[in-house]
Write a protein that holds these residues in place. Structure first.
Motif, PDB file in Angstrom:
ATOM      1  N   LEU A   1       0.822  -1.209   0.000  1.00 30.39           N
ATOM      2  CA  LEU A   1       0.000   0.000   0.000  1.00 30.39           C
ATOM      3  C   LEU A   1       0.859   1.265   0.000  1.00 30.39           C
ATOM      4  N   LYS A   2       1.960   1.235   0.729  1.00 30.91           N
ATOM      5  CA  LYS A   2       2.875   2.380   0.761  1.00 30.91           C
ATOM      6  C   LYS A   2       3.458   2.637  -0.627  1.00 30.91           C
ATOM      7  N   GLU A   3       3.902   1.583  -1.298  1.00 28.10           N
ATOM      8  CA  GLU A   3       4.459   1.726  -2.644  1.00 28.10           C
ATOM      9  C   GLU A   3       3.408   2.209  -3.630  1.00 28.10           C
ATOM     10  N   ARG A   4       2.204   1.695  -3.518  1.00 29.33           N
ATOM     11  CA  ARG A   4       1.118   2.131  -4.404  1.00 29.33           C
ATOM     12  C   ARG A   4       0.846   3.614  -4.227  1.00 29.33           C
ATOM     13  N   GLU A   5       0.838   4.078  -2.983  1.00 29.88           N
ATOM     14  CA  GLU A   5       0.593   5.492  -2.703  1.00 29.88           C
ATOM     15  C   GLU A   5       1.749   6.352  -3.238  1.00 29.88           C
ATOM     16  N   GLU A   6       2.983   5.902  -3.061  1.00 29.03           N
ATOM     17  CA  GLU A   6       4.139   6.656  -3.549  1.00 29.03           C
ATOM     18  C   GLU A   6       4.155   6.758  -5.063  1.00 29.03           C
ATOM     19  N   ASN A   7       3.674   5.738  -5.739  1.00 28.97           N
ATOM     20  CA  ASN A   7       3.699   5.728  -7.204  1.00 28.97           C
ATOM     21  C   ASN A   7       2.401   6.183  -7.841  1.00 28.97           C
ATOM     22  N   LYS A   8       1.506   6.676  -7.042  1.00 32.14           N
ATOM     23  CA  LYS A   8       0.189   7.067  -7.506  1.00 32.14           C
ATOM     24  C   LYS A   8       0.226   8.100  -8.633  1.00 32.14           C
ATOM     25  N   TRP A   9       1.108   9.049  -8.528  1.00 29.44           N
ATOM     26  CA  TRP A   9       1.143  10.136  -9.506  1.00 29.44           C
ATOM     27  C   TRP A   9       2.253   9.985 -10.523  1.00 29.44           C
TER      28      TRP A   9
END
Length: 60
Positions: free
Chosen positions: A50-58
Motif C-alpha cells: 500500500l505504501k508503494e502504491r501510494e508513492e507511485n500514484k502520480w
C-alpha cells in the motif's frame, strides 16, 4: 486487520505503523505470542504494498 486492533492501545506513538517504531503494542504482542508471527509478517507485506502504491500514484 480487526484482530490487531486491541493491541494498538499499547503503542507509544499515535499513528504507529507497527513496522519501525520502538514500544509498539503490535510488535510486543507478536513477541509474547499473542499474535502469530505469520500474521504480523502478512501485515508488513500489505503495508509495504500500500505504501508503494501510494508513492507511485502520480508517477507515469
Amino acid at each position: 486487520m480487526i484482530d490487531l486492533k486491541p493491541y494498538i492501545k499499547n503503542c507509544e506513538y499515535i499513528g504507529c505503523t507497527h513496522i519501525k517504531e520502538e514500544n509498539c503494542g503490535i510488535k510486543k504482542a507478536v513477541e509474547e505470542g499473542e499474535i502469530q508471527k505469520i500474521r504480523y509478517e502478512n501485515y508488513k507485506i500489505i503495508y509495504q504494498e500500500l505504501k508503494e502504491r501510494e508513492e507511485n500514484k502520480w508517477k507515469k
